[in-house]
Design a protein around this motif. Structure first.
Motif, PDB file in Angstrom:
ATOM      1  N   ILE A 156       0.884  -1.163   0.000  1.00 10.71           N
ATOM      2  CA  ILE A 156       0.000   0.000   0.000  1.00 10.71           C
ATOM      3  C   ILE A 156       0.919   1.210   0.000  1.00 10.71           C
ATOM      4  CG2 ILE A 156      -1.865   1.212   1.191  1.00 10.71           C
ATOM      5  CD1 ILE A 156      -2.627  -1.673   0.487  1.00 10.71           C
ATOM      6  N   ALA A 157       0.944   1.959  -1.113  1.00 11.22           N
ATOM      7  CA  ALA A 157       1.856   3.094  -1.245  1.00 11.22           C
ATOM      8  C   ALA A 157       1.101   4.402  -1.031  1.00 11.22           C
ATOM      9  CB  ALA A 157       2.507   3.084  -2.630  1.00 11.22           C
ATOM     10  N   PHE A 158       1.783   5.372  -0.432  1.00 13.45           N
ATOM     11  CA  PHE A 158       1.216   6.688  -0.159  1.00 13.45           C
ATOM     12  C   PHE A 158       2.042   7.734  -0.896  1.00 13.45           C
ATOM     13  CE2 PHE A 158      -0.089   3.901   3.139  1.00 13.45           C
ATOM     14  CZ  PHE A 158      -1.368   4.298   3.485  1.00 13.45           C
ATOM     15  N   ALA A 159       1.385   8.497  -1.786  1.00 19.82           N
ATOM     16  CA  ALA A 159       2.073   9.487  -2.608  1.00 19.82           C
ATOM     17  C   ALA A 159       1.351  10.826  -2.498  1.00 19.82           C
ATOM     18  CB  ALA A 159       2.084   9.036  -4.076  1.00 19.82           C
ATOM     19  N   GLY A 160       2.139  11.907  -2.502  1.00 21.14           N
ATOM     20  CA  GLY A 160       1.525  13.230  -2.444  1.00 21.14           C
ATOM     21  C   GLY A 160       2.570  14.321  -2.362  1.00 21.14           C
ATOM     22  N   ARG A 161       2.108  15.561  -2.457  1.00 20.00           N
ATOM     23  CA  ARG A 161       3.012  16.708  -2.368  1.00 20.00           C
ATOM     24  C   ARG A 161       3.720  16.723  -1.014  1.00 20.00           C
ATOM     25  NH1 ARG A 161       2.822  20.974  -5.781  1.00 20.00           N
ATOM     26  NH2 ARG A 161       3.470  22.365  -4.110  1.00 20.00           N
ATOM     27  N   SER A 162       4.815  17.456  -0.969  1.00 18.99           N
ATOM     28  CA  SER A 162       5.634  17.510   0.244  1.00 18.99           C
ATOM     29  C   SER A 162       4.875  17.999   1.481  1.00 18.99           C
ATOM     30  CB  SER A 162       6.838  18.418   0.006  1.00 18.99           C
ATOM     31  OG  SER A 162       7.666  17.848  -0.962  1.00 18.99           O
ATOM     32  N   ASN A 163       3.941  18.893   1.334  1.00 16.78           N
ATOM     33  CA  ASN A 163       3.262  19.462   2.507  1.00 16.78           C
ATOM     34  C   ASN A 163       1.805  19.007   2.628  1.00 16.78           C
ATOM     35  OD1 ASN A 163       2.441  20.771   0.247  1.00 16.78           O
ATOM     36  ND2 ASN A 163       2.575  22.829   1.083  1.00 16.78           N
ATOM     37  N   VAL A 164       1.500  17.815   2.104  1.00 21.43           N
ATOM     38  CA  VAL A 164       0.109  17.358   2.066  1.00 21.43           C
ATOM     39  C   VAL A 164      -0.336  16.706   3.381  1.00 21.43           C
ATOM     40  CG1 VAL A 164       0.466  15.014   1.132  1.00 21.43           C
ATOM     41  CG2 VAL A 164      -1.570  16.326   0.445  1.00 21.43           C
ATOM     42  N   GLY A 165       0.615  16.402   4.267  1.00 17.39           N
ATOM     43  CA  GLY A 165       0.254  15.775   5.542  1.00 17.39           C
ATOM     44  C   GLY A 165       0.318  14.262   5.512  1.00 17.39           C
ATOM     45  N   LYS A 166       1.232  13.722   4.710  1.00 22.72           N
ATOM     46  CA  LYS A 166       1.353  12.265   4.541  1.00 22.72           C
ATOM     47  C   LYS A 166       1.753  11.565   5.850  1.00 22.72           C
ATOM     48  CE  LYS A 166       4.029  11.490   1.092  1.00 22.72           C
ATOM     49  NZ  LYS A 166       5.318  11.174   1.669  1.00 22.72           N
ATOM     50  N   SER A 167       2.791  12.102   6.510  1.00 27.44           N
ATOM     51  CA  SER A 167       3.264  11.479   7.755  1.00 27.44           C
ATOM     52  C   SER A 167       2.186  11.528   8.840  1.00 27.44           C
ATOM     53  CB  SER A 167       4.544  12.157   8.242  1.00 27.44           C
ATOM     54  OG  SER A 167       5.570  12.000   7.276  1.00 27.44           O
ATOM     55  N   SER A 168       1.498  12.651   8.941  1.00 28.90           N
ATOM     56  CA  SER A 168       0.421  12.783   9.936  1.00 28.90           C
ATOM     57  C   SER A 168      -0.701  11.788   9.657  1.00 28.90           C
ATOM     58  CB  SER A 168      -0.145  14.207   9.928  1.00 28.90           C
ATOM     59  OG  SER A 168       0.858  15.133  10.296  1.00 28.90           O
ATOM     60  N   LEU A 216      -0.418   8.886   8.059  1.00 28.61           N
ATOM     61  CA  LEU A 216       0.066   7.537   8.390  1.00 28.61           C
ATOM     62  C   LEU A 216       0.017   7.293   9.893  1.00 28.61           C
ATOM     63  CD1 LEU A 216       3.071   7.270   5.916  1.00 28.61           C
ATOM     64  CD2 LEU A 216       0.992   5.883   5.879  1.00 28.61           C
ATOM     65  N   ASN A 217       0.462   8.259  10.680  1.00 26.93           N
ATOM     66  CA  ASN A 217       0.442   8.102  12.134  1.00 26.93           C
ATOM     67  C   ASN A 217      -0.982   7.923  12.653  1.00 26.93           C
ATOM     68  OD1 ASN A 217       3.233   8.186  12.473  1.00 26.93           O
ATOM     69  ND2 ASN A 217       3.263  10.412  12.649  1.00 26.93           N
ATOM     70  N   LYS A 218      -1.933   8.676  12.092  1.00 27.03           N
ATOM     71  CA  LYS A 218      -3.332   8.563  12.517  1.00 27.03           C
ATOM     72  C   LYS A 218      -3.912   7.216  12.087  1.00 27.03           C
ATOM     73  CE  LYS A 218      -6.516  10.885  14.652  1.00 27.03           C
ATOM     74  NZ  LYS A 218      -6.284  11.208  16.053  1.00 27.03           N
ATOM     75  N   LEU A 219      -3.565   6.785  10.880  1.00 29.42           N
ATOM     76  CA  LEU A 219      -4.037   5.505  10.344  1.00 29.42           C
ATOM     77  C   LEU A 219      -3.588   4.353  11.234  1.00 29.42           C
ATOM     78  CD1 LEU A 219      -5.552   4.598   7.715  1.00 29.42           C
ATOM     79  CD2 LEU A 219      -3.301   4.175   6.724  1.00 29.42           C
ATOM     80  N   PHE A 220      -2.350   4.446  11.740  1.00 27.52           N
ATOM     81  CA  PHE A 220      -1.778   3.382  12.573  1.00 27.52           C
ATOM     82  C   PHE A 220      -1.943   3.644  14.069  1.00 27.52           C
ATOM     83  CE2 PHE A 220       1.418   3.301   8.861  1.00 27.52           C
ATOM     84  CZ  PHE A 220       0.594   2.486   8.109  1.00 27.52           C
ATOM     85  N   ASN A 221      -2.669   4.722  14.419  1.00 27.33           N
ATOM     86  CA  ASN A 221      -2.878   5.084  15.826  1.00 27.33           C
ATOM     87  C   ASN A 221      -1.566   5.212  16.596  1.00 27.33           C
ATOM     88  OD1 ASN A 221      -5.795   5.156  15.848  1.00 27.33           O
ATOM     89  ND2 ASN A 221      -5.709   2.941  15.587  1.00 27.33           N
ATOM     90  N   ARG A 222      -0.573   5.834  15.966  1.00 30.91           N
ATOM     91  CA  ARG A 222       0.750   6.005  16.585  1.00 30.91           C
ATOM     92  C   ARG A 222       1.194   7.442  16.370  1.00 30.91           C
ATOM     93  NH1 ARG A 222       3.057   1.032  15.650  1.00 30.91           N
ATOM     94  NH2 ARG A 222       5.058   1.491  16.608  1.00 30.91           N
ATOM     95  N   LYS A 223       1.817   8.025  17.382  1.00 33.70           N
ATOM     96  CA  LYS A 223       2.228   9.428  17.253  1.00 33.70           C
ATOM     97  C   LYS A 223       3.480   9.620  16.409  1.00 33.70           C
ATOM     98  CE  LYS A 223       0.048  12.279  20.640  1.00 33.70           C
ATOM     99  NZ  LYS A 223      -1.081  11.493  20.992  1.00 33.70           N
ATOM    100  N   GLY A 224       4.538   8.838  16.639  1.00 31.36           N
ATOM    101  CA  GLY A 224       5.812   9.142  15.996  1.00 31.36           C
ATOM    102  C   GLY A 224       6.339   8.091  15.042  1.00 31.36           C
ATOM    103  N   LEU A 225       5.464   7.232  14.533  1.00 33.23           N
ATOM    104  CA  LEU A 225       5.942   6.161  13.647  1.00 33.23           C
ATOM    105  C   LEU A 225       6.518   6.750  12.359  1.00 33.23           C
ATOM    106  CD1 LEU A 225       6.195   3.070  13.424  1.00 33.23           C
ATOM    107  CD2 LEU A 225       4.010   3.069  12.239  1.00 33.23           C
ATOM    108  N   ALA A 226       5.725   7.570  11.679  1.00 33.80           N
ATOM    109  CA  ALA A 226       6.232   8.302  10.505  1.00 33.80           C
ATOM    110  C   ALA A 226       6.663   9.676  11.009  1.00 33.80           C
ATOM    111  CB  ALA A 226       5.150   8.427   9.442  1.00 33.80           C
ATOM    112  N   LYS A 227       7.832  10.108  10.618  1.00 30.09           N
ATOM    113  CA  LYS A 227       8.387  11.372  11.130  1.00 30.09           C
ATOM    114  C   LYS A 227       7.630  12.576  10.553  1.00 30.09           C
ATOM    115  CE  LYS A 227      11.631   9.373  13.511  1.00 30.09           C
ATOM    116  NZ  LYS A 227      10.849   8.324  14.139  1.00 30.09           N
ATOM    117  N   VAL A 228       7.074  13.378  11.459  1.00 30.52           N
ATOM    118  CA  VAL A 228       6.342  14.579  11.073  1.00 30.52           C
ATOM    119  C   VAL A 228       7.261  15.782  11.293  1.00 30.52           C
ATOM    120  CG1 VAL A 228       4.335  16.029  11.574  1.00 30.52           C
ATOM    121  CG2 VAL A 228       4.142  13.551  11.724  1.00 30.52           C
TER     122      VAL A 228
END
Length: 193
Positions: free
Chosen positions: A26-38, A40-52
């Motif tokens: 499952i790949a996630f693609a988007g502009r640099s400031n689209v909120g991808k890391s945030s 991912l963290n919400k999807l996985f219910n984790r605060k710091g898994l993907a670096k924001v």
């Protein structure tokens, strides 16, 4: 699939370093400031898994996360102006190199900021996914910044601008409030089922 048990696996700086695909991705693609890391963290219910970061363009590698036999792939953001041409070229090679490999693409989540019209790069990404016949959904991010009425209006406008057919799914999401996360999890489960 337990979204709470997703763990960071590895990062790659060039497409040649990528290991062969061994599980649905499952790949996630988007502009640099689209909120991808945030997202991912919400999807996985984790605060710091993907670096924001407060600075767009911090994801400069392809990051793999493992989720019980499913790989989640965080691609570098595209379109950020404040990096060197060399770095932009490397990011572009990473993204293209990833998609040009024989991989088990289960779903690509194309992230677009709901507050703005899709950029040319967003349009190019969606057109590429369509032409490559890759399964994808569009996740509209940062919905908490708009009223419900504005969200619906923007969703319809973006669907028109991207020339999406009625079969293409769009999910309105908010990493701040959790909107759309259950729907996105359901689409991911369906894609790997």
């Amino acid at each position: 699939m337990n979204f709470n048990n997703v763990t960071y696996e590895r990062s790659f700086g060039t497409s040649e370093q990528l290991e062969p695909s061994t599980a649905p991705e499952i790949a996630f693609a988007g502009r640099s400031n689209v909120g991808k890391s945030s997202l991912l963290n919400k999807l996985f219910n984790r605060k710091g898994l993907a670096k924001v970061s407060q600075t767009p363009g911090k994801t400069a590698t392809i990051n793999f996360f493992d989720g019980s036999g499913v790989k989640f792939v965080d691609l570098p953001g595209y379109g950020y102006a404040k990096v060197s041409k060399t770095e932009k070229a490397r990011w572009s090679e990473l993204i293209e190199g990833y998609f040009n490999q024989e991989r088990e693409f289960a779903l690509v989540v194309s992230l677009i900021d709901i507050r703005h019209d899709p950029s040319d790069l967003d349009v190019n990404m969606v057109n590429f996914l369509r032409e490559a016949d890759l399964p994808f959904v569009v996740a509209l991010t940062k919905a908490d910044k708009l009223s419900r009425q504005q969200q619906m209006k923007q969703k319809a406008a973006i669907k028109r601008q991207l020339a999406l057919d009625s079969d293409t799914l769009m999910v309105v999401t908010s990493s701040a409030k959790g909107d759309g996360m259950d729907e996105l999890r359901g689409l991911i489960r369906d894609a790997v089922a």
